[in-house]
Design a protein around this motif. Structure first.
Motif, short mmCIF file in Angstrom:
data_model
loop_
_atom_site.label_atom_id
_atom_site.label_comp_id
_atom_site.label_asym_id
_atom_site.label_seq_id
_atom_site.Cartn_x
_atom_site.Cartn_y
_atom_site.Cartn_z
N THR A 31 39.22 47.20 46.52
CA THR A 31 40.42 47.92 46.12
C THR A 31 41.15 47.12 45.04
OG1 THR A 31 41.88 46.86 47.73
CG2 THR A 31 40.64 48.81 48.47
N GLU A 32 42.15 47.73 44.44
CA GLU A 32 42.92 47.06 43.40
C GLU A 32 43.55 45.77 43.94
OE1 GLU A 32 43.77 46.79 39.49
OE2 GLU A 32 42.77 48.52 40.41
N ALA A 33 43.91 45.78 45.21
CA ALA A 33 44.56 44.61 45.80
C ALA A 33 43.64 43.39 45.88
CB ALA A 33 45.07 44.95 47.19
N ALA A 239 33.47 44.09 38.21
CA ALA A 239 32.35 45.01 38.47
C ALA A 239 32.47 45.53 39.90
CB ALA A 239 31.01 44.29 38.26
N ASP A 240 33.13 46.67 40.04
CA ASP A 240 33.35 47.23 41.38
C ASP A 240 33.16 48.74 41.39
OD1 ASP A 240 35.61 47.69 39.81
OD2 ASP A 240 36.99 47.59 41.51
N ASP A 241 32.28 49.22 40.53
CA ASP A 241 32.01 50.66 40.48
C ASP A 241 30.51 50.92 40.44
OD1 ASP A 241 32.77 53.35 40.52
OD2 ASP A 241 32.69 53.50 38.33
N LEU A 248 30.22 53.40 49.42
CA LEU A 248 31.20 52.91 50.39
C LEU A 248 32.49 53.71 50.35
CD1 LEU A 248 30.81 49.02 50.00
CD2 LEU A 248 29.94 50.45 51.86
N ARG A 249 32.84 54.22 49.16
CA ARG A 249 34.06 55.02 49.04
C ARG A 249 33.84 56.48 49.45
NH1 ARG A 249 34.69 51.99 43.89
NH2 ARG A 249 33.89 53.83 42.78
#
Length: 437
Positions: A31-33, A239-241, A248-249
């Protein structure tokens, strides 16, 4: 071929291990956090510095020389060539008119997701780390009070390495300062680079626009350069997409073979015991019997070519030949593999990682990607005593997977690909120096 390695490479057609997804301990999606906030203008300044050779002793090497996006933010070599090398990636060779003193001792690590908050250890041995909120580094200097965090701290060290960016003895003002052990004080290595950058009007204007205290008259410090480079790396190489992230989303399914590999990875194959968490790393150190190539990691007064890994940081016997678990994000792009880059292909490394004792005994030296250089690369592997120590330190048992299972794991690793392209490679840098694109 040993029986153990033959078993690990077993070609008998076997069904991929099945596992109930509800019983797998899958990581949560990023997540952004999970990431540090980045000032876009600071990242744009860092982009120029990352590609600018002005930071090196002889003004001929940039951060991107060994961490280029064309090679998965690495360099495509087992052990890189910094000072004395020409060219980019696997085509980089030794300059016959200025031969390198040696190879860079370790494989150039990838830079993906280093801006995530969970990254509190840097380098293969974790010699830069935060412990209980306090920065732990191998040298003492007031510089570290000015940096924005651990990523900016990490960015400050390659310029101090003679084999990477610093340069050979007496080649430049920077290389002379490095060998005197002088860093941020006036005339020290970091100070020299900061003055070079500050003397370029285009850089001065950009620093003033990003940092109000510089606009108010404060001098540009090397910490400002490190902070900007860190902001760029955190922004550019996030790199999180990947396909796995989207899975997972709940946004998409994985291809069947990649899902089978995921079941193996988080199930019976046991990969997630170390490659755990959001970015497939426990950030810990493990002795996996990796092949040792090149000059090793020793102090100037020591003899030999051993690289004892985390032990060099802690002095604990249990850390001998232990190296940090790398993240597997974009691992398909970052060849060669291992802390010394001993394996040119990911599949070969995966098999060796499953059965390290068997693979170590039958290692084919042709797998290393090493530009010609008149140095001794195999001193450790030619030493029976050193080989025995590396094998004795291995902390896992050899495991057996079939060829179809290896195929499935490879498919899952491919589902971790997310090669970001945000700011990209600049057309030019403010110093006007040429750099490889």
């Amino acid at each position: 071929m040993s029986r153990a390695l033959a078993a690990a490479l077993c070609l008998a057609a076997a069904p991929v291990l099945a596992a109930d997804l509800s019983r797998l301990s899958l990581p949560r999606p990023a997540t952004e956090a999970d990431f540090l906030a980045v000032d876009p203008e600071e990242a744009r300044l860092g982009q120029l510095l990352f590609y600018d050779p002005v930071l090196s002793g002889n003004r001929n090497i940039s951060c991107s020389t060994c961490h280029h996006p064309r090679f998965g933010t690495s360099d495509g070599l087992s052990l890189g060539l910094g000072e004395g090398g020409v060219g980019l990636g696997p085509e980089r060779v030794a300059d016959p008119a200025n031969l390198p003193e040696d190879r860079v001792p370790r494989n150039a690590p990838a830079l993906y997701n280093l801006g995530a908050r969970e990254y509190t250890r840097m380098f293969h041995d974790g010699r830069v780390e935060t412990v209980d909120g306090h920065l732990r580094v191998p040298v003492e200097d007031g510089f570290f009070a000015r940096v924005s965090g651990i990523l900016a701290t990490q960015a400050a060290f390659p310029v101090l390495s003679p084999d990477e960016m610093g340069g050979n003895v007496n080649e430049s003002d920077l290389s002379k300062a490095i060998r005197k052990g002088r860093f941020s004080e006036q005339g020290g290595a970091w100070d020299i680079i900061a003055q070079r950058v500050a003397a370029i009007p285009a850089y001065r204007a950009r620093f003033e626009a990003v940092y109000p205290e510089i606009a108010a008259g404060r001098a540009i410090h090397f910490a400002d350069i490190s902070n900007a480079i860190a902001a760029f790396m955190a922004f550019e190489f996030r790199a999180d997409d990947s396909a796995f992230d989207r899975y997972l989303r709940g946004e998409a399914d994985l291809p069947p073979e990649a899902e089978a590999g995921m079941r193996l990875f988080y199930g019976e194959a046991g990969c997630a015991a170390c490659h755990s968490g959001t970015f497939q790393t426990d950030h810990a150190f493990h002795a996996m019997g990796q092949v040792q190539i090149g000059p090793g990691k020793t102090l100037d007064f020591e003899r030999g070519s051993r690289d004892e890994g985390r032990f060099r940081v802690t002095g604990h016997a249990g850390d001998l030949y232990a190296f940090r678990t790398p993240s597997l994000r974009n691992v398909t792009l970052t060849a060669p593999y291992g802390h010394a880059g001993a394996y040119a292909e990911l599949r070969g490394f995966l098999v060796a990682h499953l059965a390290p004792r068997a693979a170590f005994a039958t290692y084919d030296r042709a797998q290393a990607v090493l530009p010609d250089l008149p140095v001794e690369d195999w001193e450790v592997m030619d030493s029976e005593a050193d080989r025995a120590e590396i094998l004795a330190a291995i902390a896992v048992e050899d495991r057996v997977l079939t060829a179809p299972q290896i195929d499935a794991l490879m498919a899952f690793l491919a589902a971790l690909e997310d090669d970001p392209d945000r700011l990209g490679i600049p057309d030019a840098v403010p110093s006007g120096l040429p750099f490889e694109k």
